[in-house]
Design a protein around this motif. Structure first.
Motif, PDB file in Angstrom:
ATOM      1  N   MET A 274      -2.006   3.873  12.883  1.00 56.25           N
ATOM      2  CA  MET A 274      -2.214   5.313  12.720  1.00 56.25           C
ATOM      3  C   MET A 274      -3.361   5.591  11.757  1.00 56.25           C
ATOM      4  SD  MET A 274       1.568   7.085  12.882  1.00 56.25           S
ATOM      5  CE  MET A 274       2.469   5.956  11.813  1.00 56.25           C
ATOM      6  N   ALA A 275      -3.481   4.800  10.694  1.00 58.43           N
ATOM      7  CA  ALA A 275      -4.609   4.959   9.779  1.00 58.43           C
ATOM      8  C   ALA A 275      -5.925   4.722  10.503  1.00 58.43           C
ATOM      9  CB  ALA A 275      -4.461   4.002   8.595  1.00 58.43           C
ATOM     10  N   GLY A 276      -5.948   3.720  11.376  1.00 55.27           N
ATOM     11  CA  GLY A 276      -7.150   3.462  12.151  1.00 55.27           C
ATOM     12  C   GLY A 276      -7.489   4.598  13.092  1.00 55.27           C
ATOM     13  N   ALA A 277      -6.481   5.179  13.733  1.00 52.27           N
ATOM     14  CA  ALA A 277      -6.721   6.304  14.645  1.00 52.27           C
ATOM     15  C   ALA A 277      -7.304   7.490  13.901  1.00 52.27           C
ATOM     16  CB  ALA A 277      -5.423   6.695  15.342  1.00 52.27           C
TER      17      ALA A 277
ATOM     18  N   TYR B  61       0.837  -1.203   0.000  1.00 44.24           N
ATOM     19  CA  TYR B  61       0.000   0.000   0.000  1.00 44.24           C
ATOM     20  C   TYR B  61       0.872   1.253   0.000  1.00 44.24           C
ATOM     21  CZ  TYR B  61      -4.044   2.915   1.044  1.00 44.24           C
ATOM     22  OH  TYR B  61      -5.035   3.850   0.981  1.00 44.24           O
ATOM     23  N   ARG B  62       0.469   2.267  -0.752  1.00 43.11           N
ATOM     24  CA  ARG B  62       1.260   3.498  -0.863  1.00 43.11           C
ATOM     25  C   ARG B  62       0.469   4.768  -0.534  1.00 43.11           C
ATOM     26  NH1 ARG B  62       4.399   0.356  -0.314  1.00 43.11           N
ATOM     27  NH2 ARG B  62       6.208  -0.277  -1.565  1.00 43.11           N
ATOM     28  N   ASN B  63      -0.844   4.722  -0.559  1.00 42.29           N
ATOM     29  CA  ASN B  63      -1.651   5.934  -0.407  1.00 42.29           C
ATOM     30  C   ASN B  63      -2.073   6.132   1.051  1.00 42.29           C
ATOM     31  OD1 ASN B  63      -3.028   8.237  -1.241  1.00 42.29           O
ATOM     32  ND2 ASN B  63      -4.904   7.098  -1.676  1.00 42.29           N
ATOM     33  N   TRP B  64      -1.071   6.253   1.950  1.00 44.40           N
ATOM     34  CA  TRP B  64      -1.366   6.392   3.368  1.00 44.40           C
ATOM     35  C   TRP B  64      -2.009   7.740   3.659  1.00 44.40           C
ATOM     36  CZ3 TRP B  64      -0.976   2.022   5.985  1.00 44.40           C
ATOM     37  CH2 TRP B  64      -0.143   1.029   5.477  1.00 44.40           C
ATOM     38  N   PRO B  65      -2.892   7.838   4.649  1.00 42.77           N
ATOM     39  CA  PRO B  65      -3.601   9.091   4.925  1.00 42.77           C
ATOM     40  C   PRO B  65      -2.793  10.084   5.758  1.00 42.77           C
ATOM     41  CG  PRO B  65      -4.375   7.403   6.411  1.00 42.77           C
ATOM     42  CD  PRO B  65      -3.395   6.731   5.481  1.00 42.77           C
ATOM     43  N   PHE B  66      -1.482   9.941   5.760  1.00 45.13           N
ATOM     44  CA  PHE B  66      -0.625  10.856   6.507  1.00 45.13           C
ATOM     45  C   PHE B  66       0.733  10.919   5.824  1.00 45.13           C
ATOM     46  CE2 PHE B  66      -0.414   6.624   8.392  1.00 45.13           C
ATOM     47  CZ  PHE B  66       0.945   6.357   8.327  1.00 45.13           C
ATOM     48  N   GLU B  67       1.441  11.990   6.085  1.00 42.60           N
ATOM     49  CA  GLU B  67       2.842  12.088   5.700  1.00 42.60           C
ATOM     50  C   GLU B  67       3.685  11.698   6.907  1.00 42.60           C
ATOM     51  OE1 GLU B  67       3.502  16.058   4.330  1.00 42.60           O
ATOM     52  OE2 GLU B  67       1.726  16.047   3.033  1.00 42.60           O
TER      53      GLU B  67
END
Length: 270
Positions: free
Chosen positions: A120-123, A97-103
């Motif tokens: 972190m994505a879940g949080a 996966y590459r499109n993480w919702p954070f930098e």
């Protein structure tokens, strides 16, 4: 602590169109069964060396249409072979996966563990864009800070901490000495001082661990007053959180990684 998103059924009926999210740690595998509406309807836990038993129990709910795997232990090739032999469905691999919702400020983002990423994505999916501190209490203790970057920017991972978990601390004393016994942390805090060697080991490990948790919460609340603290991981249920909440609420999200994985597959964009 505030319980959150507990699985709702221990004897679920057979569902159609469901998906599995599989979170494989160093010792434990969690199989999360999501229905077509995105509800987590069942969580099955199995030791890492007993994948078949965990999958068999999850299959009582019905065969999935897709399986997403995050694993810090067994490699992708192992899971691909296992899925081919047992589940006969397409596998999504969170390591791709590459499109993480954070930098992230990590020097090498590819070296940031998938387990920490999905937590972190879940949080962010469950508690908004931040600021939020995520604490994972498993084989290791992991702590990560997320702070907002502004109205248009993605949240930014500020970095984090990794230290030994409860069992790792006890195993190290047994392994690296000639006389100290091999102990489990138990299900309650060992208050000090210990009155024998075993009690002294447990008191030292427990009190050191609690002091570390308390200091992480204190520092975060100084950096981001009123910000959220989210806790997950197998050892979270052992902690007397009333001794650590002096600086505000701590939210329990035992299935945080599963919710993070599910949110990242909406839509599937690997």
């Amino acid at each position: 602590m505030n319980p959150d998103n507990q699985p709702v059924s221990s004897t679920p009926s057979v569902l159609k169109g469901m998906e599995w999210m599989v979170d494989a740690g160093n010792t434990l595998v969690k199989w999360g069964v999501f229905d077509p509406d995105g509800n987590l309807v069942r969580v099955v836990k199995s030791p890492l060396h007993r994948l078949e038993a965990g999958a068999k129990e999850a299959l009582e709910t019905g065969r999935p249409v897709a399986v997403t795997v995050a694993s810090v232990s067994l490699p992708k090739e192992h899971w691909e072979r296992w899925m081919m032999d047992h589940a006969s469905v397409t596998m999504r691999w969170m390591g791709d996966y590459r499109n993480w919702p954070f930098e992230t400020k990590y020097r090498d983002p590819d070296r940031l563990g998938t387990d920490r990423k999905v937590q972190m994505a879940g949080a962010l999916a469950m508690y908004g864009r931040g600021p939020v501190m995520v604490m994972g209490l498993g084989t290791c203790l992991t702590v990560d800070w997320l702070k907002p970057a502004g109205p248009q920017g993605s949240p930014v991972h500020q970095g984090g901490w990794i230290s030994p978990g409860l069992r790792m601390r006890l195993r190290a004393m047994n392994r690296d000495t000639a006389a100290l016994p091999d102990l489990e942390p138990g299900t309650s805090v060992q208050e000090g001082p210990g009155l024998d060697t075993g009690q002294s080991m447990l008191a030292g490990v427990w009190q050191g661990y609690l002091a570390e948790l308390r200091e992480h919460v204190r520092r975060w609340k100084e950096v981001a007053p009123g910000a959220v603290v989210v806790v997950c991981g197998g050892d979270a249920d052992l902690i007397p959180w009333n001794q650590i909440t002096d600086y505000g609420s701590i939210f329990a999200a035992p299935d945080l990684a599963l919710h993070g994985m599910y949110s990242l597959t909406r839509p599937y964009a690997f």
